[in-house]
Design a protein around this motif. Structure first.
Motif, PDB file in Angstrom:
ATOM      1  N   ASP A   1     -13.811   7.849   2.421  1.00 36.24           N
ATOM      2  CA  ASP A   1     -12.361   7.796   2.255  1.00 36.24           C
ATOM      3  C   ASP A   1     -11.774   8.625   3.397  1.00 36.24           C
ATOM      4  O   ASP A   1     -11.725   9.851   3.310  1.00 36.24           O
ATOM      5  CB  ASP A   1     -12.028   8.392   0.877  1.00 36.24           C
ATOM      6  CG  ASP A   1     -10.541   8.415   0.621  1.00 36.24           C
ATOM      7  OD1 ASP A   1      -9.827   7.557   1.170  1.00 36.24           O
ATOM      8  OD2 ASP A   1     -10.094   9.304  -0.134  1.00 36.24           O
ATOM      9  N   ALA A   2     -11.405   7.960   4.487  1.00 36.66           N
ATOM     10  CA  ALA A   2     -10.973   8.708   5.675  1.00 36.66           C
ATOM     11  C   ALA A   2      -9.972   7.873   6.469  1.00 36.66           C
ATOM     12  O   ALA A   2      -9.806   6.678   6.232  1.00 36.66           O
ATOM     13  CB  ALA A   2     -12.181   9.053   6.547  1.00 36.66           C
ATOM     14  N   ASP A   3      -9.335   8.547   7.423  1.00 38.79           N
ATOM     15  CA  ASP A   3      -8.270   7.905   8.192  1.00 38.79           C
ATOM     16  C   ASP A   3      -8.730   7.673   9.626  1.00 38.79           C
ATOM     17  O   ASP A   3      -9.201   8.600  10.288  1.00 38.79           O
ATOM     18  CB  ASP A   3      -7.018   8.803   8.170  1.00 38.79           C
ATOM     19  CG  ASP A   3      -5.779   8.054   8.623  1.00 38.79           C
ATOM     20  OD1 ASP A   3      -5.789   7.469   9.730  1.00 38.79           O
ATOM     21  OD2 ASP A   3      -4.808   8.050   7.865  1.00 38.79           O
ATOM     22  N   LEU A   4      -8.545   6.430  10.052  1.00 43.35           N
ATOM     23  CA  LEU A   4      -8.883   6.027  11.415  1.00 43.35           C
ATOM     24  C   LEU A   4      -8.230   6.931  12.460  1.00 43.35           C
ATOM     25  O   LEU A   4      -8.796   7.185  13.528  1.00 43.35           O
ATOM     26  CB  LEU A   4      -8.392   4.572  11.563  1.00 43.35           C
ATOM     27  CG  LEU A   4      -8.151   3.946  12.911  1.00 43.35           C
ATOM     28  CD1 LEU A   4      -9.432   3.916  13.712  1.00 43.35           C
ATOM     29  CD2 LEU A   4      -7.635   2.524  12.719  1.00 43.35           C
TER      30      LEU A   4
ATOM     31  N   VAL B   1     -15.291   2.589   5.967  1.00 39.84           N
ATOM     32  CA  VAL B   1     -14.227   3.596   5.981  1.00 39.84           C
ATOM     33  C   VAL B   1     -12.904   2.906   5.661  1.00 39.84           C
ATOM     34  O   VAL B   1     -12.601   1.854   6.235  1.00 39.84           O
ATOM     35  CB  VAL B   1     -14.104   4.253   7.385  1.00 39.84           C
ATOM     36  CG1 VAL B   1     -12.985   5.290   7.395  1.00 39.84           C
ATOM     37  CG2 VAL B   1     -15.423   4.872   7.825  1.00 39.84           C
ATOM     38  N   ASP B   2     -12.129   3.496   4.778  1.00 40.16           N
ATOM     39  CA  ASP B   2     -10.758   3.016   4.548  1.00 40.16           C
ATOM     40  C   ASP B   2      -9.952   4.181   3.994  1.00 40.16           C
ATOM     41  O   ASP B   2     -10.520   5.176   3.562  1.00 40.16           O
ATOM     42  CB  ASP B   2     -10.741   1.833   3.570  1.00 40.16           C
ATOM     43  CG  ASP B   2      -9.548   0.915   3.787  1.00 40.16           C
ATOM     44  OD1 ASP B   2      -9.716  -0.206   4.321  1.00 40.16           O
ATOM     45  OD2 ASP B   2      -8.410   1.307   3.435  1.00 40.16           O
ATOM     46  N   ASN B   3      -8.627   4.032   4.032  1.00 43.20           N
ATOM     47  CA  ASN B   3      -7.797   5.127   3.499  1.00 43.20           C
ATOM     48  C   ASN B   3      -6.976   4.689   2.294  1.00 43.20           C
ATOM     49  O   ASN B   3      -6.030   5.365   1.937  1.00 43.20           O
ATOM     50  CB  ASN B   3      -6.889   5.705   4.596  1.00 43.20           C
ATOM     51  CG  ASN B   3      -5.822   4.730   5.045  1.00 43.20           C
ATOM     52  OD1 ASN B   3      -5.874   3.554   4.723  1.00 43.20           O
ATOM     53  ND2 ASN B   3      -4.862   5.216   5.809  1.00 43.20           N
TER      54      ASN B   3
ATOM     55  N   LEU C   1     -13.697  -2.751  14.038  1.00 47.56           N
ATOM     56  CA  LEU C   1     -12.296  -2.443  13.709  1.00 47.56           C
ATOM     57  C   LEU C   1     -11.581  -3.780  13.640  1.00 47.56           C
ATOM     58  O   LEU C   1     -10.987  -4.242  14.614  1.00 47.56           O
ATOM     59  CB  LEU C   1     -11.689  -1.537  14.766  1.00 47.56           C
ATOM     60  CG  LEU C   1     -12.273  -0.118  14.729  1.00 47.56           C
ATOM     61  CD1 LEU C   1     -12.730   0.326  16.096  1.00 47.56           C
ATOM     62  CD2 LEU C   1     -11.261   0.857  14.163  1.00 47.56           C
ATOM     63  N   VAL C   2     -11.730  -4.414  12.498  1.00 45.29           N
ATOM     64  CA  VAL C   2     -11.253  -5.786  12.351  1.00 45.29           C
ATOM     65  C   VAL C   2      -9.963  -5.750  11.531  1.00 45.29           C
ATOM     66  O   VAL C   2      -9.964  -5.326  10.374  1.00 45.29           O
ATOM     67  CB  VAL C   2     -12.346  -6.660  11.697  1.00 45.29           C
ATOM     68  CG1 VAL C   2     -11.837  -8.068  11.441  1.00 45.29           C
ATOM     69  CG2 VAL C   2     -13.560  -6.699  12.621  1.00 45.29           C
ATOM     70  N   ALA C   3      -8.890  -6.162  12.187  1.00 44.48           N
ATOM     71  CA  ALA C   3      -7.558  -6.180  11.562  1.00 44.48           C
ATOM     72  C   ALA C   3      -7.134  -4.802  11.075  1.00 44.48           C
ATOM     73  O   ALA C   3      -6.478  -4.680  10.042  1.00 44.48           O
ATOM     74  CB  ALA C   3      -7.502  -7.204  10.422  1.00 44.48           C
ATOM     75  N   SER C   4      -7.519  -3.757  11.799  1.00 41.30           N
ATOM     76  CA  SER C   4      -7.074  -2.424  11.396  1.00 41.30           C
ATOM     77  C   SER C   4      -6.314  -1.678  12.500  1.00 41.30           C
ATOM     78  O   SER C   4      -5.420  -0.882  12.195  1.00 41.30           O
ATOM     79  CB  SER C   4      -8.249  -1.577  10.889  1.00 41.30           C
ATOM     80  OG  SER C   4      -9.308  -1.558  11.794  1.00 41.30           O
ATOM     81  N   LEU C   5      -6.629  -1.937  13.783  1.00 45.89           N
ATOM     82  CA  LEU C   5      -5.981  -1.148  14.839  1.00 45.89           C
ATOM     83  C   LEU C   5      -4.495  -1.462  14.987  1.00 45.89           C
ATOM     84  O   LEU C   5      -3.734  -0.650  15.522  1.00 45.89           O
ATOM     85  CB  LEU C   5      -6.692  -1.380  16.179  1.00 45.89           C
ATOM     86  CG  LEU C   5      -7.968  -0.559  16.401  1.00 45.89           C
ATOM     87  CD1 LEU C   5      -8.668  -1.018  17.666  1.00 45.89           C
ATOM     88  CD2 LEU C   5      -7.662   0.938  16.480  1.00 45.89           C
TER      89      LEU C   5
ATOM     90  N   ALA D   1       3.841  -0.705  -1.359  1.00 51.31           N
ATOM     91  CA  ALA D   1       2.915  -1.704  -0.810  1.00 51.31           C
ATOM     92  C   ALA D   1       1.888  -1.024   0.088  1.00 51.31           C
ATOM     93  O   ALA D   1       2.182  -0.012   0.734  1.00 51.31           O
ATOM     94  CB  ALA D   1       3.694  -2.730  -0.001  1.00 51.31           C
ATOM     95  N   HIS D   2       0.674  -1.562   0.101  1.00 50.98           N
ATOM     96  CA  HIS D   2      -0.361  -1.043   0.995  1.00 50.98           C
ATOM     97  C   HIS D   2      -1.040  -2.218   1.709  1.00 50.98           C
ATOM     98  O   HIS D   2      -1.294  -3.251   1.078  1.00 50.98           O
ATOM     99  CB  HIS D   2      -1.395  -0.236   0.201  1.00 50.98           C
ATOM    100  CG  HIS D   2      -2.268   0.585   1.107  1.00 50.98           C
ATOM    101  ND1 HIS D   2      -3.267   0.022   1.866  1.00 50.98           N
ATOM    102  CD2 HIS D   2      -2.247   1.904   1.415  1.00 50.98           C
ATOM    103  CE1 HIS D   2      -3.845   0.973   2.591  1.00 50.98           C
ATOM    104  NE2 HIS D   2      -3.246   2.118   2.336  1.00 50.98           N
ATOM    105  N   PRO D   3      -1.343  -2.053   3.015  1.00 52.17           N
ATOM    106  CA  PRO D   3      -1.919  -3.171   3.786  1.00 52.17           C
ATOM    107  C   PRO D   3      -3.178  -3.765   3.158  1.00 52.17           C
ATOM    108  O   PRO D   3      -3.376  -4.988   3.197  1.00 52.17           O
ATOM    109  CB  PRO D   3      -2.257  -2.559   5.142  1.00 52.17           C
ATOM    110  CG  PRO D   3      -1.523  -1.280   5.233  1.00 52.17           C
ATOM    111  CD  PRO D   3      -1.126  -0.857   3.846  1.00 52.17           C
ATOM    112  N   ALA D   4      -4.042  -2.939   2.567  1.00 52.01           N
ATOM    113  CA  ALA D   4      -5.299  -3.474   2.019  1.00 52.01           C
ATOM    114  C   ALA D   4      -5.019  -4.442   0.872  1.00 52.01           C
ATOM    115  O   ALA D   4      -5.634  -5.506   0.764  1.00 52.01           O
ATOM    116  CB  ALA D   4      -6.190  -2.332   1.526  1.00 52.01           C
ATOM    117  N   ARG D   5      -4.048  -4.071   0.023  1.00 52.79           N
ATOM    118  CA  ARG D   5      -3.758  -4.917  -1.137  1.00 52.79           C
ATOM    119  C   ARG D   5      -2.935  -6.138  -0.738  1.00 52.79           C
ATOM    120  O   ARG D   5      -3.062  -7.207  -1.330  1.00 52.79           O
ATOM    121  CB  ARG D   5      -3.043  -4.085  -2.206  1.00 52.79           C
ATOM    122  CG  ARG D   5      -4.000  -3.217  -3.001  1.00 52.79           C
ATOM    123  CD  ARG D   5      -3.691  -1.744  -2.979  1.00 52.79           C
ATOM    124  NE  ARG D   5      -2.316  -1.418  -3.239  1.00 52.79           N
ATOM    125  CZ  ARG D   5      -1.868  -0.156  -3.306  1.00 52.79           C
ATOM    126  NH1 ARG D   5      -2.708   0.865  -3.150  1.00 52.79           N
ATOM    127  NH2 ARG D   5      -0.614   0.087  -3.510  1.00 52.79           N
TER     128      ARG D   5
END
Ligand SMILES: C[S@@+](CC[C@H](N)C(=O)[O-])C[C@H]1O[C@@H](n2cnc3c(N)ncnc32)[C@H](O)[C@@H]1O
Length: 261
Positions: free
Chosen positions: A123-126, A97-99, A152-156, A8-12
Protein backbone atom coordinates in the motif's frame (compact mmCIF):
# COMPACT_ATOMS: atom_id res chain seq x y z
CA UNK A 1 -9.11 1.52 7.51
CA UNK A 2 -10.64 4.59 5.84
CA UNK A 3 -12.10 3.42 2.51
CA UNK A 4 -13.33 6.86 1.44
CA UNK A 5 -16.26 5.78 -0.73
CA UNK A 6 -17.85 9.22 -0.66
CA UNK A 7 -15.17 10.40 -3.12
CA UNK A 8 -14.50 8.93 -6.55
CA UNK A 9 -11.23 7.04 -6.93
CA UNK A 10 -9.47 6.13 -10.22
CA UNK A 11 -9.17 2.42 -9.33
CA UNK A 12 -12.90 2.04 -8.75
CA UNK A 13 -13.83 4.15 -11.80
CA UNK A 14 -11.59 1.90 -13.88
CA UNK A 15 -13.27 -1.15 -12.37
CA UNK A 16 -16.62 0.34 -13.46
CA UNK A 17 -15.35 0.88 -17.04
CA UNK A 18 -14.27 -2.77 -17.12
CA UNK A 19 -17.67 -3.98 -15.92
CA UNK A 20 -16.59 -4.82 -12.35
CA UNK A 21 -18.66 -4.45 -9.20
CA UNK A 22 -16.10 -2.93 -6.81
CA UNK A 23 -17.31 0.63 -7.21
CA UNK A 24 -19.62 3.01 -5.37
CA UNK A 25 -22.07 5.84 -6.20
CA UNK A 26 -19.39 8.54 -6.26
CA UNK A 27 -17.20 6.42 -8.55
CA UNK A 28 -20.07 5.65 -10.95
CA UNK A 29 -21.22 9.26 -11.05
CA UNK A 30 -17.72 10.50 -11.90
CA UNK A 31 -17.19 7.64 -14.37
CA UNK A 32 -20.47 8.41 -16.15
CA UNK A 33 -19.41 12.04 -16.50
CA UNK A 34 -16.06 10.88 -17.93
CA UNK A 35 -17.86 8.55 -20.35
CA UNK A 36 -20.07 11.43 -21.48
CA UNK A 37 -16.89 13.44 -22.15
CA UNK A 38 -15.07 10.65 -24.00
CA UNK A 39 -17.59 7.96 -24.97
CA UNK A 40 -15.09 5.22 -25.89
CA UNK A 41 -13.36 5.29 -22.52
CA UNK A 42 -14.39 1.71 -21.80
CA UNK A 43 -12.49 0.71 -24.95
CA UNK A 44 -9.46 2.63 -23.64
CA UNK A 45 -9.64 0.72 -20.34
CA UNK A 46 -10.15 -2.69 -21.96
CA UNK A 47 -7.36 -2.19 -24.49
CA UNK A 48 -4.90 -0.94 -21.88
CA UNK A 49 -5.68 -3.88 -19.60
CA UNK A 50 -5.23 -6.28 -22.55
CA UNK A 51 -1.89 -4.59 -23.33
CA UNK A 52 -0.79 -5.16 -19.72
CA UNK A 53 -1.56 -8.87 -19.85
CA UNK A 54 0.06 -9.29 -23.32
CA UNK A 55 3.26 -7.62 -22.16
CA UNK A 56 3.41 -9.78 -19.01
CA UNK A 57 2.91 -12.98 -20.98
CA UNK A 58 5.53 -12.06 -23.59
CA UNK A 59 8.06 -10.95 -20.98
CA UNK A 60 7.55 -14.12 -18.94
CA UNK A 61 8.09 -16.16 -22.12
CA UNK A 62 11.27 -14.20 -22.84
CA UNK A 63 12.71 -15.19 -19.44
CA UNK A 64 11.62 -12.40 -17.07
CA UNK A 65 10.35 -13.79 -13.80
CA UNK A 66 10.19 -10.69 -11.59
CA UNK A 67 7.46 -8.06 -11.99
CA UNK A 68 6.61 -4.86 -10.13
CA UNK A 69 3.23 -3.41 -11.04
CA UNK A 70 2.62 0.10 -9.75
CA UNK A 71 -1.00 1.24 -9.85
CA UNK A 72 -2.19 -2.35 -10.04
CA UNK A 73 -5.89 -1.57 -9.63
CA UNK A 74 -8.80 -3.66 -8.39
CA UNK A 75 -7.79 -7.32 -8.84
CA UNK A 76 -9.62 -9.24 -11.57
CA UNK A 77 -10.16 -12.83 -10.40
CA UNK A 78 -7.70 -15.12 -12.21
CA UNK A 79 -6.52 -12.39 -14.64
CA UNK A 80 -3.83 -10.48 -12.80
CA UNK A 81 -0.14 -10.10 -13.49
CA UNK A 82 0.92 -13.02 -11.28
CA UNK A 83 -1.81 -15.27 -12.77
CA UNK A 84 -0.55 -14.62 -16.30
CA UNK A 85 3.16 -14.72 -15.43
CA UNK A 86 2.85 -17.88 -13.31
CA UNK A 87 0.88 -19.61 -16.06
CA UNK A 88 4.06 -19.26 -18.15
CA UNK A 89 6.56 -19.88 -15.35
CA UNK A 90 5.40 -20.95 -11.94
CA UNK A 91 8.34 -19.34 -10.14
CA UNK A 92 7.36 -15.80 -11.17
CA UNK A 93 7.41 -13.19 -8.40
CA UNK A 94 5.25 -10.11 -8.39
CA UNK A 95 5.13 -7.01 -6.23
CA UNK A 96 1.88 -5.09 -6.60
CA UNK A 97 1.59 -1.46 -5.51
CA UNK A 98 -1.47 0.78 -5.28
CA UNK A 99 -2.71 3.58 -3.06
CA UNK A 100 -6.42 2.73 -2.99
CA UNK A 101 -7.55 1.25 0.36
CA UNK A 102 -10.10 -0.94 -1.44
CA UNK A 103 -7.37 -2.50 -3.55
CA UNK A 104 -5.57 -3.22 -0.28
CA UNK A 105 -8.56 -5.07 1.18
CA UNK A 106 -9.01 -7.16 -1.99
CA UNK A 107 -5.33 -7.82 -2.54
CA UNK A 108 -5.02 -10.26 0.33
CA UNK A 109 -7.82 -12.40 -1.10
CA UNK A 110 -7.07 -12.21 -4.81
CA UNK A 111 -3.38 -11.52 -5.27
CA UNK A 112 -2.17 -14.80 -3.85
CA UNK A 113 0.69 -16.59 -5.50
CA UNK A 114 1.02 -20.19 -6.57
CA UNK A 115 3.31 -22.32 -4.35
CA UNK A 116 6.51 -21.91 -6.40
CA UNK A 117 6.43 -18.13 -6.95
CA UNK A 118 5.46 -15.23 -4.76
CA UNK A 119 3.19 -12.20 -4.74
CA UNK A 120 3.32 -9.26 -2.37
CA UNK A 121 1.11 -6.23 -2.12
CA UNK A 122 2.33 -2.82 -0.95
CA UNK A 123 0.00 0.00 0.00
CA UNK A 124 2.18 2.84 -1.27
CA UNK A 125 2.23 5.91 -3.47
CA UNK A 126 3.94 6.07 -6.84
CA UNK A 127 4.94 9.67 -6.11
CA UNK A 128 6.92 8.48 -3.09
CA UNK A 129 9.24 5.87 -4.67
CA UNK A 130 11.25 5.39 -1.47
CA UNK A 131 8.15 3.99 0.23
CA UNK A 132 8.13 1.28 -2.45
CA UNK A 133 11.78 0.34 -2.84
CA UNK A 134 12.60 0.60 0.85
CA UNK A 135 9.58 -1.50 1.86
CA UNK A 136 10.76 -4.77 3.48
CA UNK A 137 8.43 -6.82 1.25
CA UNK A 138 10.17 -5.44 -1.83
CA UNK A 139 13.55 -6.94 -0.90
CA UNK A 140 11.89 -10.07 0.49
CA UNK A 141 10.06 -10.78 -2.78
CA UNK A 142 12.61 -9.75 -5.40
CA UNK A 143 16.19 -10.75 -6.12
CA UNK A 144 18.04 -7.45 -6.60
CA UNK A 145 20.51 -9.03 -9.05
CA UNK A 146 17.89 -10.35 -11.44
CA UNK A 147 16.09 -8.31 -14.14
CA UNK A 148 12.69 -6.91 -13.26
CA UNK A 149 9.79 -5.80 -15.43
CA UNK A 150 8.49 -2.54 -13.98
CA UNK A 151 4.89 -2.06 -15.09
CA UNK A 152 3.23 1.36 -14.96
CA UNK A 153 0.12 0.66 -16.95
CA UNK A 154 -2.50 3.40 -16.95
CA UNK A 155 -1.06 4.94 -13.80
CA UNK A 156 1.47 7.66 -14.77
CA UNK A 157 -1.24 9.90 -16.26
CA UNK A 158 -2.42 10.45 -12.68
CA UNK A 159 0.87 12.23 -11.96
CA UNK A 160 0.64 15.95 -12.68
CA UNK A 161 3.45 17.83 -14.43
CA UNK A 162 4.36 19.72 -11.27
CA UNK A 163 4.99 16.34 -9.57
CA UNK A 164 7.28 15.40 -12.51
CA UNK A 165 6.48 11.77 -13.45
CA UNK A 166 10.10 11.24 -14.53
CA UNK A 167 11.44 11.81 -11.01
CA UNK A 168 9.82 8.72 -9.39
CA UNK A 169 10.55 6.72 -12.55
CA UNK A 170 14.26 7.52 -12.36
CA UNK A 171 14.37 6.59 -8.69
CA UNK A 172 12.47 3.36 -9.23
CA UNK A 173 14.64 2.23 -12.12
CA UNK A 174 18.08 3.41 -11.00
CA UNK A 175 19.18 0.17 -9.36
CA UNK A 176 17.44 -2.27 -11.71
CA UNK A 177 19.95 -4.60 -13.38
CA UNK A 178 20.53 -4.71 -17.17
CA UNK A 179 17.92 -6.73 -19.01
CA UNK A 180 15.16 -5.15 -16.91
CA UNK A 181 12.14 -3.82 -18.78
CA UNK A 182 9.97 -0.76 -18.39
CA UNK A 183 6.35 -1.11 -19.50
CA UNK A 184 4.18 1.99 -19.70
CA UNK A 185 0.72 2.73 -21.01
CA UNK A 186 -0.51 6.31 -20.94
CA UNK A 187 -3.61 8.11 -22.21
CA UNK A 188 -3.24 10.76 -24.91
CA UNK A 189 -5.20 13.63 -26.41
CA UNK A 190 -3.31 13.28 -29.72
CA UNK A 191 -6.32 11.85 -31.55
CA UNK A 192 -9.11 13.89 -29.97
CA UNK A 193 -7.84 16.93 -28.08
CA UNK A 194 -11.31 18.28 -27.33
CA UNK A 195 -12.64 14.96 -26.04
CA UNK A 196 -9.69 14.62 -23.67
CA UNK A 197 -10.00 18.23 -22.51
CA UNK A 198 -13.58 17.41 -21.57
CA UNK A 199 -12.44 14.24 -19.84
CA UNK A 200 -9.75 16.06 -17.86
CA UNK A 201 -12.50 18.47 -16.74
CA UNK A 202 -14.80 15.61 -15.70
CA UNK A 203 -12.04 14.06 -13.59
CA UNK A 204 -11.13 17.47 -12.11
CA UNK A 205 -14.78 17.92 -11.08
CA UNK A 206 -14.37 14.68 -9.12
CA UNK A 207 -11.13 15.95 -7.56
CA UNK A 208 -8.83 13.74 -9.65
CA UNK A 209 -5.91 14.98 -11.75
CA UNK A 210 -5.48 13.33 -15.14
CA UNK A 211 -2.77 14.50 -17.51
CA UNK A 212 -2.99 13.03 -21.03
CA UNK A 213 0.39 13.27 -22.77
CA UNK A 214 1.42 13.46 -26.41
CA UNK A 215 3.63 10.99 -28.25
CA UNK A 216 6.85 12.94 -27.57
CA UNK A 217 6.01 13.27 -23.87
CA UNK A 218 5.23 9.57 -23.49
CA UNK A 219 8.40 8.66 -25.40
CA UNK A 220 10.38 10.90 -23.02
CA UNK A 221 9.24 8.75 -20.07
CA UNK A 222 11.53 6.02 -21.46
CA UNK A 223 14.57 8.31 -21.32
CA UNK A 224 17.76 6.20 -21.12
CA UNK A 225 16.01 2.96 -22.08
CA UNK A 226 16.00 1.18 -25.44
CA UNK A 227 12.43 1.06 -26.69
CA UNK A 228 11.67 -2.32 -28.22
CA UNK A 229 9.70 -2.87 -31.45
CA UNK A 230 7.10 -1.77 -32.40
CA UNK A 231 7.95 1.43 -30.44
CA UNK A 232 5.56 3.75 -28.66
CA UNK A 233 2.27 2.92 -30.36
CA UNK A 234 -1.44 2.87 -29.56
CA UNK A 235 -1.82 -0.05 -27.14
CA UNK A 236 -4.16 -1.83 -29.56
CA UNK A 237 -1.29 -1.91 -32.08
CA UNK A 238 1.31 -3.34 -29.68
CA UNK A 239 1.70 -6.95 -30.86
CA UNK A 240 -2.05 -7.35 -31.40
CA UNK A 241 -3.45 -10.85 -31.16
CA UNK A 242 -6.48 -10.15 -33.34
CA UNK A 243 -6.26 -9.39 -37.06
CA UNK A 244 -7.74 -5.89 -37.09
CA UNK A 245 -6.64 -3.71 -34.18
CA UNK A 246 -9.17 -1.14 -32.99
CA UNK A 247 -8.91 2.39 -34.40
CA UNK A 248 -6.31 4.25 -32.25
CA UNK A 249 -8.63 7.27 -31.97
CA UNK A 250 -11.13 5.15 -30.04
CA UNK A 251 -8.38 3.93 -27.71
CA UNK A 252 -6.31 7.10 -27.23
CA UNK A 253 -3.69 5.34 -25.16
CA UNK A 254 -0.03 4.75 -26.01
CA UNK A 255 2.04 1.85 -24.80
CA UNK A 256 5.57 0.52 -25.13
CA UNK A 257 8.14 -1.80 -23.61
CA UNK A 258 11.76 -0.72 -23.21
CA UNK A 259 14.92 -2.50 -22.13
CA UNK A 260 17.71 -1.40 -19.83
CA UNK A 261 21.10 -2.09 -21.42
C1 LIG B 1 -6.52 2.95 -14.46
S1 LIG B 1 -6.03 1.95 -13.10
C2 LIG B 1 -4.93 0.79 -13.89
C3 LIG B 1 -4.89 -0.57 -13.23
C4 LIG B 1 -3.95 -1.60 -13.86
N1 LIG B 1 -2.58 -1.12 -13.92
C5 LIG B 1 -4.39 -1.97 -15.24
O1 LIG B 1 -3.73 -1.55 -16.18
O2 LIG B 1 -5.38 -2.65 -15.41
C6 LIG B 1 -4.87 3.06 -12.34
C7 LIG B 1 -4.43 2.62 -10.97
O3 LIG B 1 -3.38 3.47 -10.53
C8 LIG B 1 -3.57 3.71 -9.16
N2 LIG B 1 -2.90 4.95 -8.80
C9 LIG B 1 -3.20 6.21 -9.21
N3 LIG B 1 -2.36 7.08 -8.65
C10 LIG B 1 -1.51 6.36 -7.86
C11 LIG B 1 -0.43 6.69 -7.01
N4 LIG B 1 -0.04 7.96 -6.87
N5 LIG B 1 0.20 5.70 -6.36
C12 LIG B 1 -0.19 4.41 -6.49
N6 LIG B 1 -1.20 4.02 -7.29
C13 LIG B 1 -1.86 4.99 -7.96
C14 LIG B 1 -5.08 3.79 -8.97
O4 LIG B 1 -5.46 3.54 -7.63
C15 LIG B 1 -5.53 2.71 -9.92
O5 LIG B 1 -5.65 1.48 -9.29
Amino acid sequence: MEIGIERAHPARMYDYYLGGTTNFDADREAADAALAAFPTLRTTARESRAFLLRTVERLARSGIRQFVEIGSGIPVPGRNTHDVAQAVRDDARVVYVDNDPIVLTLAQALLTSGPHGSAAYLDADLRDPESIIEHPEFARTLDADEPVALLLVASLHFVADHRDPLAPLRRLTRRLPPGSRLVISHVTGDYDAQGWDRLVGAYADAGITVRPRGLAEVTALFDGWEIEAPGVVPVSRWHPTSGTPIDPALVSCYGAVARKN
